[in-house]
Design an enzyme around this catalytic site. Structure first.
Site, mmCIF file in Angstrom:
data_model
loop_
_atom_site.group_PDB
_atom_site.id
_atom_site.type_symbol
_atom_site.label_atom_id
_atom_site.label_comp_id
_atom_site.label_asym_id
_atom_site.label_seq_id
_atom_site.Cartn_x
_atom_site.Cartn_y
_atom_site.Cartn_z
ATOM 1 N N GLU A 115 -86.803 5.606 92.464
ATOM 2 C CA GLU A 115 -85.905 4.435 92.429
ATOM 3 C C GLU A 115 -84.719 4.576 91.470
ATOM 4 O OE1 GLU A 115 -88.393 0.899 92.177
ATOM 5 O OE2 GLU A 115 -89.365 1.410 94.060
ATOM 6 N N GLU B 223 -93.469 4.979 99.080
ATOM 7 C CA GLU B 223 -94.128 3.939 98.275
ATOM 8 C C GLU B 223 -94.116 2.592 98.978
ATOM 9 O OE1 GLU B 223 -93.177 3.845 93.948
ATOM 10 O OE2 GLU B 223 -93.472 1.680 94.143
#
Ligand SMILES: *[C@@H]1O[C@H](CO)[C@@H](O)[C@H](O)[C@H]1NC(C)=O
Ligand SMILES: *[C@@H]1O[C@H](CO)[C@@H](O)[C@H](O)[C@H]1NC(C)=O
Ligand SMILES: *[C@@H]1O[C@H](CO)[C@@H](O)[C@H](O)[C@H]1NC(C)=O
Ligand SMILES: *[C@@H]1O[C@H](CO)[C@@H](O)[C@H](O)[C@H]1NC(C)=O
Ligand SMILES: *[C@@H]1O[C@H](CO)[C@@H](O)[C@H](O)[C@H]1NC(C)=O
Ligand SMILES: CC(=O)N[C@H]1CO[C@H](CO)[C@@H](O)[C@@H]1O
Length: 522
Positions: A260, A365
């Protein structure tokens, strides 16, 4: 009208009569109700429900596996493929000449939190849990994401190179969490798995001394520019990680360019993050990471960019992959599910595939219980199982080749997590009773992971009419066909599948159910 509903009823009776309920040799779910919309299955050191290894009946018959809000969990049955249509009902036609992507695999993440929870169990229960995920009687996980050093699902903040100024990484060292917890569990998982696991590494933050903000959390990126000493050290950190794990016979299929990157661009982000713009990521891959990997003992490790929400696509992919210097080191684009409900798959995943078909898309994820409105664990939530199945089918129907869940196991609070970012997991460990609960989402994963082996290729399916059923079909390497069907509505529906190679398969998707159908075609 009357005739057609009469014929539906008759077909339903014929269908039920044709079912052979396969109970022998199967361990049934020990169901527990915690007051949500469905149940969990409880497992301990001596017992866990399982359908065992799956083999298909001979040509002319089909297998069916059903999970539902009503409590079915991979409930197996078989039926006859018919020569004629039952007529009148929704028909799903398999279109085998429409061929799409091939599956890589499904799995979850061996976070510090997952390892801590698994190791809280007795040795027997640990073994049951690992078998459930990785063995041939389990659900066939083949992908394990391994965080590099700490993330929010750790109990402390650390990296592998916390000595300031250690640009040559002389003091690089794996943590006790790796050596005492994650590595032994990964080795056991590998030993249980019938095939080599595909390990995937992602880093959350670089060491603080390499970063503009001097901290693992908050808004910050690498100091300097791509090609500079901080960026070079950060690339070398990945190589050192691969080398250290290899000493334990754990080699990685892939790594991501970092978890991220958008998080590290946000002011005061509360846990470990490292900001990258797509431009900086492009240049870091082309000048530092790519060459470092190429020169290492692991030049074939796949590199996946993004590792973040698909809202950043296709822009992120355009910036990075349009550059031939970066693009030659890259194999795929990794996506997280958190904003999927607000980002249509076509304009993000579909467009990225159309622009760059030579790079695969991979889900790295996802978890339930992350939304502040419904935070943490919900034992027995079928709604969360549907969220998983819906997202997986949507991804598969938009070129994604695999889907990786987040923590393999959490405690009943959804942790441990040092910043209290508690979420849900398909396996919840209650160490006080030495048991673990398999959530409905565990079976959601199973409907895909147990059946869609590596190399399975998606094929077309066309519906004869308007339907809210969600589905995706695959031809496996052995030539058999697998069709997964999700019904998120509250009534049962009769339908049939037509596979021109074999005939008609009458079926029914109960209210709030997930169904995997499989049959031989030759
Ligand atoms: C494990 O669960 C099974 C099935 O519920 C039960 O019969 C058995 O007694 C349990 N074993 C232990 C050690 O609790
Ligand atoms: C299937 O349909 C054909 C022609 O429509 C018919 O001749 C045949 O009897 C049917 N077979 C069965 C098993 O119903
Ligand atoms: C780093 O490693 C060097 C030897 O390479 C050693 O002398 C030093 O004490 C280490 N520093 C730390 C903080 O571990
Ligand atoms: C290393 O792992 C592979 C499977 O990935 C296995 O076949 C091999 O026996 C292992 N070697 C050692 C020394 O453990
Ligand atoms: C970020 O954190 C700093 C220090 O804790 C604080 O002074 C600042 O007000 C915070 N900024 C925002 C936008 O929350
Ligand atoms: C089983 C089933 O389909 N029930 C619902 C499933 O979704 C369809 C949409 O096609 C609904 O109409 C059904 O009522």
């Amino acid at each position: 009208m009357v005739l057609s509903s009469l014929s539906s009823v008759l077909w339903a009776l014929v269908f039920v009569a044709a079912q052979v309920i396969l109970s022998a040799g199967y361990n049934k779910c020990v169901a527990r109700n915690f007051g949500h919309d469905s149940v969990v299955c409880e497992c301990n050191s001596t017992y866990c429900d399982s359908i065992g290894p799956v083999s298909l009946p001979p040509l002319g018959q089909f297998s069916s596996y059903l999970s539902s809000i009503a409590g079915s969990r991979l409930e197996a049955s078989q039926g006859e493929v018919r020569a004629n249509s039952s007529g009148g009902r929704l028909r799903l036609t398999i279109v085998p000449y429409q061929k799409y992507q091939k599956i890589r695999g499904f799995g979850g993440a061996m976070t510090d939190a997952a390892a801590i929870n698994i190791l809280f169990l007795s040795a027997g229960a640990q073994d049951q849990l690992l078998r459930q995920y990785f063995s041939s009687e389990g659900i066939g996980y083949s992908v394990v994401r391994v965080p590099m050093a700490s993330c929010d699902f750790s109990t402390r903040l650390y990296t592998y190179a916390d000595t300031p100024g250690d640009y040559d990484l002389h003091n690089f060292t794996l943590a006790p969490e790796d050596i005492n917890m994650k590595i032994p569990l990964l080795q056991r998982a590998q030993a249980l798995s019938p095939r080599p696991l595909s390990l995937l590494a992602s880093a959350w933050s670089a060491p603080a001394w390499l970063k503009t903000n001097g901290a693992l959390t908050g808004k910050g990126s690498l100091k300097g520019q791509p090609g500079g000493k901080e960026h070079k050290t950060w690339a070398q950190y990945y190589v050192r990680f691969l080398e250290e794990y290899a000493k334990y016979n754990l080699t990685f299929w892939a790594l991501t360019t970092g978890n991220e990157p958008s998080a590290g661009m946000m002011t005061n982000y509360s846990f470990q993050a490292l900001g990258f713009t797509p431009e900086e990521q492009r240049d870091w891959v082309s000048l530092d990471l790519g060459p470092a990997l190429h020169a290492s003992s692991y030049p074939h490790t796949h590199v996946l960019i993004l590792d973040d929400s698909r809202i950043l696509l296709p822009h992120w992919a355009k910036v990075v992959l349009s550059d031939v210097h970066a693009g030659r080191y890259i194999h795929g684009v990794a996506v997280h599910w958190y904003l999927d409900s607000v980002v249509p798959p076509g304009i993000s995943l579909g467009t990225t595939h159309d622009l760059y078909p030579e790079y695969y898309l991979f889900g790295t994820e996802a978890c339930a219980g992350w939304n502040p409105l419904h935070k943490g664990v919900m034992l027995g939530s079928w709604d969360r199982a549907e969220q998983y199945a819906h997202d997986i089918i949507e991804d598969l129907n938009h070129y994604v080749v695999g889907w990786t869940d987040w923590n393999l196991a959490l405690d009943p609070n959804g942790g441990p997590n040092w910043v209290k970012n508690f979420v849900d997991s398909p396996v919840i460990v209650d160490a006080t009773r030495d048991v673990f609960y398999k959530q409905p989402s565990f079976y959601s994963m199973a409907h895909f992971s147990k059946f869609l082996w590596e190399g399975s290729q998606r094929v077309g399916v066309s519906a004869s009419g308007e339907t809210h059923l969600e589905f995706s079909a695959f031809i496996r390497p052995d030539g058999s066909l697998v069709l997964i069907i999700l019904n998120r509505s509250s009534s049962d529906i009769l339908f049939e599948v037509w596979d021109p190679a074999v005939g008609y398969i009458p079926s029914t998707a109960p209210a709030h159910s997930l169904l995997t159908l499989a049959w031989k075609r030759q």
